[in-house]
Design a protein around this motif. Structure first.
Motif, PDB file in Angstrom:
ATOM      1  N   TYR A  29       0.094   0.345  -7.810  1.00 22.72           N
ATOM      2  CA  TYR A  29      -1.271   0.471  -7.167  1.00 22.72           C
ATOM      3  C   TYR A  29      -1.930  -0.616  -7.780  1.00 22.72           C
ATOM      4  O   TYR A  29      -2.400  -0.362  -9.016  1.00 22.72           O
ATOM      5  CB  TYR A  29      -1.757   1.877  -7.534  1.00 22.72           C
ATOM      6  CG  TYR A  29      -3.213   2.170  -6.778  1.00 22.72           C
ATOM      7  CD1 TYR A  29      -3.164   2.672  -5.316  1.00 22.72           C
ATOM      8  CD2 TYR A  29      -4.212   2.043  -7.372  1.00 22.72           C
ATOM      9  CE1 TYR A  29      -4.261   2.902  -4.702  1.00 22.72           C
ATOM     10  CE2 TYR A  29      -5.367   2.012  -6.800  1.00 22.72           C
ATOM     11  CZ  TYR A  29      -5.351   2.617  -5.420  1.00 22.72           C
ATOM     12  OH  TYR A  29      -6.847   2.948  -4.670  1.00 22.72           O
ATOM     13  N   GLN A 172      -4.506   9.704   0.711  1.00 22.12           N
ATOM     14  CA  GLN A 172      -4.159   8.343   0.592  1.00 22.12           C
ATOM     15  C   GLN A 172      -5.162   7.579   1.564  1.00 22.12           C
ATOM     16  O   GLN A 172      -4.425   7.378   2.558  1.00 22.12           O
ATOM     17  CB  GLN A 172      -2.843   7.875   0.479  1.00 22.12           C
ATOM     18  CG  GLN A 172      -2.585   6.398   0.006  1.00 22.12           C
ATOM     19  CD  GLN A 172      -0.928   6.328  -0.108  1.00 22.12           C
ATOM     20  OE1 GLN A 172      -0.089   7.031   0.520  1.00 22.12           O
ATOM     21  NE2 GLN A 172      -0.461   5.302  -0.824  1.00 22.12           N
ATOM     22  N   SER A 173      -6.315   7.317   1.176  1.00 22.37           N
ATOM     23  CA  SER A 173      -7.144   6.530   2.038  1.00 22.37           C
ATOM     24  C   SER A 173      -6.702   4.950   2.326  1.00 22.37           C
ATOM     25  O   SER A 173      -7.148   4.306   3.434  1.00 22.37           O
ATOM     26  CB  SER A 173      -8.658   6.546   1.767  1.00 22.37           C
ATOM     27  OG  SER A 173      -8.697   6.003   0.321  1.00 22.37           O
ATOM     28  N   GLU A 175      -3.668   2.063   2.054  1.00 22.06           N
ATOM     29  CA  GLU A 175      -2.332   1.785   1.970  1.00 22.06           C
ATOM     30  C   GLU A 175      -1.863   0.104   1.867  1.00 22.06           C
ATOM     31  O   GLU A 175      -2.953  -0.541   2.199  1.00 22.06           O
ATOM     32  CB  GLU A 175      -1.147   2.067   2.657  1.00 22.06           C
ATOM     33  CG  GLU A 175      -1.434   3.647   2.983  1.00 22.06           C
ATOM     34  CD  GLU A 175      -0.609   4.354   4.298  1.00 22.06           C
ATOM     35  OE1 GLU A 175       0.208   5.206   3.954  1.00 22.06           O
ATOM     36  OE2 GLU A 175      -0.334   3.930   5.157  1.00 22.06           O
TER      37      GLU A 175
END
Length: 316
Positions: A29, A172-173, A175
């Protein structure tokens, strides 16, 4: 004699189901501080390799100062905190930007002194050098403007083609990977219509997907079942022009229920409910591809190999 088998196909038959999703890449991330820390370490590695080349001709040559131990200590001081404040993060980003600027300056000085060093670098190191320069410019621009947005934002040094895709899903807004559009033509067959590493509005793919259906089967579909984002005015006009029924509620204010139209409105509501049920297969294909296949995490590292993995997963 019954000649029903010899009849030509209907001009409009079948259902076209379309949808889009993101295929996440196998990357950590990304954070601004983490990317700058990784870029600084790679730049230090490049300085070491280039200096080793120069020392073959000048054994007494001194290595440029990078202050790597101090830079890493300052980086970990913030990166290891559970919830650092914005002020601490901004200060740490500024520190890493200055260390990275110093390292890039040393690299430029060595290249100006001996340009042949650039051709002696391995392909991966040369690629990382180009990515680091672009990353530094993007991060410096965002740091100066106090912004978190920039065009073609780099989120991975090893995979610079990956872009953030805002999905708005629960949990998870955002990706990070390629965005794909698929179409389901019945009997379980799925076609991969578009693969893009940049975020885009999938609603613009609908006319091409309908024309692709006609090219495969020789006629337009009787109905198109799509999500709300596909139901734009342009797509509605396109479907109306070709006599195709697009699923979903019509635009405008809902009709007032009267005795004359009560039966018609109930039939429309029932049809809308059935259209949503008919969309389940195309959603299920993404579920199969991500839960049982490889679409949940693309392990390939290059852009073209990642696209190959996506095509094979959809084919299977």
């Amino acid at each position: 004699a019954d000649d029903s088998d010899d009849e030509p196909p209907r001009p409009f038959s079948g259902k076209l189901l379309v949808d889009a999703s993101c295929t996440p890449a196998d990357i950590k991330y990304p954070t601004d501080l983490g990317l700058l820390g990784e870029a600084r370490e790679k730049s230090e590695s490049l300085i070491d390799r280039m200096h080793a080349r120069l020392r073959l001709e000048e054994p007494a040559r001194k290595k440029p100062r990078t202050y790597r131990q101090k830079a890493r200590k300052q980086f970990l001081c913030v990166a290891k905190q559970k919830k650092p404040t914005r002020q601490k993060i901004r200060k740490a980003i500024g520190q890493q930007l200055r260390y990275l600027r110093r390292n890039l300056g040393h690299i430029d000085s060595m290249l100006d002194e001996k340009p042949v060093l650039l051709s002696l670098l391995p392909w991966y190191d040369y690629k990382c050098l180009l990515v680091i320069r672009t990353l530094y410019e993007q991060q410096l621009q965002m740091y100066t403007k106090r912004s978190h947005q920039t065009p073609d934002r780099i989120v991975s040094i090893s995979q610079p083609h990956v872009r953030p895709i805002v999905r708005g899903k629960a949990g998870q807004s955002v990706e990070f990977g390629a965005k794909i559009s698929i179409s389901h033509q019945g009997q379980g067959y799925v076609s991969l219509d578009k693969v893009s590493w940049d975020a885009y509005n999938e609603g613009g793919d609908l006319p091409e997907q309908i024309e692709g259906f006609k090219q495969r089967f020789g006629h337009y579909p009787a109905s198109v079942h799509a999500d709300t984002i596909y139901r734009t005015r342009e797509n509605r006009r396109y479907c109306q022009k070709h006599g195709i029924r697009l699923s979903g509620k019509p635009l405008g204010r809902p009709k007032k229920v009267t005795e004359e139209n009560a039966h018609e409105l109930r039939a429309e509501k029932k049809q809308q409910r059935q259209d949503e049920i008919d969309r389940i297969p195309v959603e299920g294909k993404f579920g199969n591809g991500k839960r049982k296949g490889t679409l949940a995490r693309i392990m390939a590292k290059l852009a073209h190999t990642s696209e190959s993995v996506i095509h094979i997963a959809v084919l299977v």
